[in-house]
Design a protein around this motif. Structure first.
Motif, PDB file in Angstrom:
ATOM      1  N   VAL A 539       0.920   8.279   0.189  1.00 60.78           N
ATOM      2  CA  VAL A 539      -0.148   7.442   0.740  1.00 60.78           C
ATOM      3  C   VAL A 539      -1.385   7.741  -0.099  1.00 60.78           C
ATOM      4  N   VAL A 540      -1.849   6.736  -0.836  1.00 62.89           N
ATOM      5  CA  VAL A 540      -2.918   6.929  -1.809  1.00 62.89           C
ATOM      6  C   VAL A 540      -4.117   6.062  -1.439  1.00 62.89           C
ATOM      7  N   CYS A 541      -5.250   6.696  -1.187  1.00 63.38           N
ATOM      8  CA  CYS A 541      -6.486   5.969  -0.896  1.00 63.38           C
ATOM      9  C   CYS A 541      -7.371   5.947  -2.134  1.00 63.38           C
ATOM     10  N   ARG A 542      -8.143   4.889  -2.245  1.00 65.04           N
ATOM     11  CA  ARG A 542      -9.025   4.749  -3.394  1.00 65.04           C
ATOM     12  C   ARG A 542     -10.067   5.864  -3.453  1.00 65.04           C
ATOM     13  N   ASP A 543     -10.539   6.286  -2.275  1.00 62.93           N
ATOM     14  CA  ASP A 543     -11.472   7.410  -2.207  1.00 62.93           C
ATOM     15  C   ASP A 543     -11.478   7.943  -0.784  1.00 62.93           C
ATOM     16  N   LEU A 592      -4.405  -2.568  -9.732  1.00 64.00           N
ATOM     17  CA  LEU A 592      -3.751  -2.954  -8.487  1.00 64.00           C
ATOM     18  C   LEU A 592      -4.682  -2.971  -7.281  1.00 64.00           C
ATOM     19  N   TRP A 593      -5.745  -2.143  -7.295  1.00 64.30           N
ATOM     20  CA  TRP A 593      -6.662  -2.162  -6.153  1.00 64.30           C
ATOM     21  C   TRP A 593      -7.202  -3.571  -5.936  1.00 64.30           C
ATOM     22  N   ASP A 594      -7.698  -4.164  -7.021  1.00 63.43           N
ATOM     23  CA  ASP A 594      -8.289  -5.499  -6.904  1.00 63.43           C
ATOM     24  C   ASP A 594      -7.221  -6.577  -6.769  1.00 63.43           C
ATOM     25  N   GLU A 595      -6.141  -6.436  -7.510  1.00 60.45           N
ATOM     26  CA  GLU A 595      -5.091  -7.452  -7.477  1.00 60.45           C
ATOM     27  C   GLU A 595      -4.477  -7.594  -6.089  1.00 60.45           C
ATOM     28  N   GLY A 599      -7.665  -0.968  -0.399  1.00 60.92           N
ATOM     29  CA  GLY A 599      -8.251   0.314  -0.771  1.00 60.92           C
ATOM     30  C   GLY A 599      -7.268   1.445  -0.601  1.00 60.92           C
ATOM     31  N   TRP A 600      -6.024   1.113  -0.235  1.00 60.08           N
ATOM     32  CA  TRP A 600      -4.989   2.136  -0.066  1.00 60.08           C
ATOM     33  C   TRP A 600      -3.614   1.511  -0.286  1.00 60.08           C
ATOM     34  N   LEU A 601      -2.676   2.346  -0.683  1.00 54.38           N
ATOM     35  CA  LEU A 601      -1.292   1.912  -0.872  1.00 54.38           C
ATOM     36  C   LEU A 601      -0.351   2.990  -0.357  1.00 54.38           C
ATOM     37  N   VAL A 602       0.779   2.558   0.156  1.00 55.03           N
ATOM     38  CA  VAL A 602       1.872   3.465   0.496  1.00 55.03           C
ATOM     39  C   VAL A 602       3.012   3.171  -0.466  1.00 55.03           C
ATOM     40  N   LEU A 694       5.142  -0.133  -0.591  1.00 54.18           N
ATOM     41  CA  LEU A 694       5.500  -0.395   0.802  1.00 54.18           C
ATOM     42  C   LEU A 694       4.442  -1.201   1.548  1.00 54.18           C
ATOM     43  N   ALA A 695       3.165  -0.816   1.386  1.00 60.36           N
ATOM     44  CA  ALA A 695       2.130  -1.475   2.183  1.00 60.36           C
ATOM     45  C   ALA A 695       0.766  -1.258   1.567  1.00 60.36           C
ATOM     46  N   GLY A 696      -0.130  -2.157   1.882  1.00 62.62           N
ATOM     47  CA  GLY A 696      -1.544  -2.051   1.561  1.00 62.62           C
ATOM     48  C   GLY A 696      -2.324  -2.685   2.691  1.00 62.62           C
ATOM     49  N   GLU A 697      -3.587  -2.853   2.529  1.00 67.64           N
ATOM     50  CA  GLU A 697      -4.434  -3.384   3.601  1.00 67.64           C
ATOM     51  C   GLU A 697      -3.935  -4.740   4.090  1.00 67.64           C
ATOM     52  N   ASP A 698      -3.543  -4.802   5.354  1.00 66.79           N
ATOM     53  CA  ASP A 698      -3.141  -6.042   6.020  1.00 66.79           C
ATOM     54  C   ASP A 698      -1.905  -6.703   5.424  1.00 66.79           C
ATOM     55  N   ARG A 699      -1.117  -5.981   4.623  1.00 60.45           N
ATOM     56  CA  ARG A 699       0.055  -6.609   4.001  1.00 60.45           C
ATOM     57  C   ARG A 699       1.175  -5.593   3.837  1.00 60.45           C
TER      58      ARG A 699
END
Length: 857
Positions: A539-543, A592-595, A599-602, A694-699
């Motif tokens: 689980v990786v957050c931008r900050d 990928l953050w912007d694409e 602000g986070w990815l699993v 696996l997942a990001g904000e709202d998706r």
């Protein structure tokens, strides 16, 4: 004759009243479903095998009351077919209706005694009814009619056979049931007379405010068809209660808004009706402001406020709006208890340091599916607690007026123009739902959430049941070893192997995996390199600010890296931070953050080498076996060679031992390929191979994109990491209709495994057949890797033949269920459901791992 119309609630209690032979059962069969009718005769038959056994009456009515209570609890219309002529016999039924907060109605079938007697005489089972019974029942009926109107919300007396036969039933939906309204909605918090702020809010939400000839706001229409929903407390404290009422009343009348009652409206109605109330908490201001309005407006305002209901159930039951909130068992119900809770909430009976009642934190224990939106208790910031949110952010106290956009779950607020009313308790001192470390009490998974037999609802497989003994085992692991639960949003599922191969020397082969998908109608597959590492979820957050805002982790960390059993991958937090920093940098460099707008990815990954996490297992289970074989078998081969030189007939034993010596060497080489030295502190020698976003904000990207997209993203991450820590996962897409598909895939797999690779995972690419259950992935492991799993000599013909009989059914079922649970966890995470709901699915995956399935599969 024209039939009398009997109006009944769609859900609630209907009590039929009449003497024996009055036609209650016939009336019930004519007008109600068989499942809706609970008959005393039927219950008597159930407990005694004889519907006329009067000695069983006590037990029969115990059963009847149990069935009635169960149906009312479940919100089902329930019709009681019994004489019910005695007031006392009706009291227990009415108590059940009150207990379950439903409306009650009585229908009296009043026929002449002679008609009842004639009907009873025509029935063999009632021919011997004692002569005194009917007169007694009729006397009791006549006495009971006097109190019937006080007992029931509605009571109908049908006089005579003709009126009974001509009666018609009309069902009425509860006033609070507006499930047919699907929105979109803008739910608006407590306004408290702040007309200017309300206009600011509506304008900001895109509403076009309508004004009368004097320039006063009298309506607000949204060009996009949105509907406003007021949570109550429009009045008191603020500078313009009449202006707020005028605007809200106009919107409701025009169908532009809905409104529920707040406790301040309820109190203002009493005051306007001249009843004695305590003039406090802003009531004086409202009375003074309304006194300056025309009598006609005051009458309209009184009529409007008096007609407001306690709560609304909207959008198919997915949204509930009540002023002070509402427990799940009260949704859609109607009683004084429900209205009181909706208006005032629940209190502990204590007062705080400001002299205000201490509210019972019902939202902390809420487990309902419907989103509950409410106000009543001012809070500094609107905050999700389970699937509930309080929108009273103290506009009248100098805070903000807040609205929730539904279904978007977006908050919009405007600041107060000034502090209109000084609060007794400062907004900053409002009670918080968070415990230590920023974690809300509502985030915690309760034992009852996982120990029941109801299972976990999933989109793919419906309800997945978890056995209690498996839940207990998972509870032990979670409570003792799990990583910080706020990061524990997904656990990867197991995978089933391909069907056992019939090819000589093979237990698994790509041909069977491709055939399995081809038989299911899958057009294409992607074959992914299976790294021999340890499964890792990142689980990786931008900050750190994203970690605090989205996951509630405010200790400065910005992610987590944990194993498939939920344990932190590294004991040293510094190594975790360094690994996440490299992943974070690769995600940023790949754009990928912007694409992906997140602000986070699993990420689902393999961390290499296998020995980094499994060294103890390798040392105890594999290395010991290999060492023993390499020590003993050469000695045996030497002894056999000497015996053979002496002319002894060994019957092929030496050849067998020689093969075992070679197998032992292959066994050692097989696991040694996945072991190499790594730095004790840093990341030297380590690598991570992502293979699915696996997942990001709202998706939930796991289901939003096909696996070839995931492979492309994984490759971009590897390319974006200059340190080499992020590794590439090789892949091959195959068209199953192509004539050379099997050959191409087999050659690719053979090349992978010959180079020391574990094998591959074959995953389906859409579109998928709608009527087929498809494995999410099929693993196909190489010959030498399987030597680690099944032992050095598994390729010996007699062993291989025995292994061909292995059963894969349980493993496949387990893989499907765990996959469905994993996707349910991601759906709940990205749907911003409370963390306990995410954990419910995550916990179930871990619990299923305790099922008795051959671990070698």
């Amino acid at each position: 004759m024209t039939g009398r119309e009997i109006r009944l609630p769609e859900t609630g209690l209907v009590v039929l009243v009449g003497v024996s032979g009055s036609g209650k059962s016939h009336f019930a069969r004519r007008h109600f479903k068989p499942t809706q009718i609970v008959s005393s005769d039927f219950c008597r038959g159930v407990v005694s095998d004889d519907e006329n056994d009067q000695s069983a009456t006590g037990d029969a009515f115990d059963l009847l009351h149990y069935i009635v209570g169960t149906r009312l609890r479940r919100g089902l219309l329930t019709v009681v077919d019994a004489t019910n002529v005695q007031t006392k016999s009706r009291q227990r039924l009415l108590a059940l209706a009150k207990e379950h907060n439903v409306l009650s109605a009585a229908i009296v079938l009043d026929v002449p005694e002679s008609v009842a007697a004639e009907r009873n005489a025509a029935r063999p089972d009632r021919a011997d009814l004692p002569a005194h019974v009917l007169p007694r029942q009729r006397r009791e009926l006549r006495r009971g009619l006097r109190s019937l109107g006080r007992e029931f919300r509605r009571a109908y007396v049908l006089d005579g056979v003709e009126e009974i036969d001509a009666a018609t039933i009309v069902y009425e939906k509860p006033w609070n049931d507006r499930r047919e309204l699907t929105g979109p909605f803008d739910v608006i918090g407590d306004v408290h007379g702040c007309r200017a702020e309300l206009e600011d809010l509506l304008t900001g939400l895109g509403y076009e405010i309508e004004h009368d000839a004097r320039g006063r706001a009298v309506g607000a229409n949204h060009p996009g068809g949105r509907t406003a929903v007021f949570v109550g407390d429009l009045v008191d404290r603020g500078p313009d209660t009449p202006g707020v009422l005028r605007l809200a009343m106009g919107m409701v009348e025009a169908g532009q808004a809905l409104c529920v009652s707040g406790n301040h409206e309820a109190k203002l109605v009493k005051a306007l009706r001249g009843r004695k109330v305590r003039v406090a908490h802003g009531l004086a201001e409202s009375l003074e402001q309304l006194a300056r309005e025309p009598e006609e407006f005051r009458a309209d305002a009184l009529r409007f406020m008096d007609g407001l209901i306690s709560h609304y159930v909207l959008d198919g039951g997915r949204l509930v709006v009540a002023h002070a909130g509402l427990k799940e068992e009260y949704h859609g119900r109607a009683s004084g208890r429900v209205r009181s809770f909706a208006l005032y909430g629940d209190t502990t009976g204590e007062t705080d340091e400001y002299g205000l009642p201490v509210r019972y934190p019902w939202a902390r224990d809420y487990r309902g599916k419907a989103m509950v939106v409410y106000g009543h208790t001012p809070v500094p910031d609107a905050e999700w607690i389970n699937n509930t949110i309080c929108l009273d952010t103290g506009a009248v106290f100098g805070g903000r007026l807040t609205a929730l956009r539904y279904p978007e779950r977006e908050l919009f607020s405007v600041p107060a123009r000034e502090t209109w009313y000084e609060p007794v308790r400062p907004l900053a001192a409002a009670p918080s739902a968070t415990g230590g470390g920023g974690q809300r009490e509502s985030d915690f998974l309760h034992i009852k959430d996982v120990m029941g037999n109801t299972g976990v609802e999933t989109r793919l497989m419906g309800r997945v049941t978890v056995r209690e003994e498996n839940a207990l085992a998972a509870l032990e692991v979670m409570s003792r070893f799990a990583a910080d639960p706020r990061w524990l949003v997904y656990l990867p599922p197991t995978m089933a192997p391909a069907e056992t191969s019939s090819l000589p020397g093979y237990l698994e082969h790509p041909a069977e995996a491709l055939a399995a998908y081809r038989d299911k109608g899958v057009p294409r597959v992607v074959c992914e390199e299976k790294h021999m590492g340890s499964r890792a979820v990142a689980v990786v957050c931008r900050d750190a600010s994203v970690a605090a805002g989205r996951f509630g982790v405010d200790d400065g960390t910005a992610g987590a890296l944990y194993t498939r059993t939920g344990r932190a991958f590294f004991r040293d937090p510094a190594r975790t931070d360094e690994a996440l920093a490299r992943l974070r940098a690769a995600i940023g460099a790949a754009g990928l953050w912007d694409e992906l707008g997140t602000g986070w990815l699993v990420l689902d990954c393999e961390l290499l080498p296998w020995s980094a996490k499994a060294m103890d297992l390798i040392r105890v289970q594999y290395a010991a076996t290999g060492a023993a074989a390499r020590a003993s078998l050469p000695m045996a081969a030497d002894l056999l060679a000497r015996a053979e030189r002496r002319g002894l007939d060994l019957g092929g034993l030496r050849g067998h031992i020689d093969r075992r010596v070679a197998n032992a060497a292959r066994f050692r080489d097989a696991y040694a390929r996945y072991c190499w030295d790594v730095d004790a502190d840093g990341l030297g020698g380590l690598g991570i191979a992502p293979f699915q976003v696996l997942a990001g904000e709202d998706r939930a990207w796991a289901t939003a994109r096909d696996h070839d997209w995931h492979m492309d993203v994984a490759g971009r991450l590897a390319d974006a990491d200059p340190t080499g820590f992020v590794r590439r996962t090789g892949s091959l897409v195959a068209d199953l209709a192509a004539p050379d598909a099997d050959t191409a895939v087999a050659e690719w797999w053979e090349k992978l495994t010959a180079a020391g690779g574990e094998g591959m995972v074959v995953k389906p690419l859409g579109p998928f057949p709608a009527d087929a259950k498809i494995q999410p992935g099929i693993k196909c492991r190489g010959r030498e890797y399987l030597r680690i799993i099944y032992g050095p000599d598994y390729t010996e013909p007699e062993n291989l033949e025995r292994l061909r009989g292995r059963s894969l059914g349980r493993k496949r079922s387990l893989a499907m269920r765990e996959h469905a649970l994993g996707l349910a966890a991601l759906d709940r995470l990205t749907g911003r459901e409370p963390l306990w709901r995410v954990h419910q699915a995550v916990f179930a995956v871990l619990a299923l791992e305790s099922e008795p399935v051959d671990p070698r599969l």
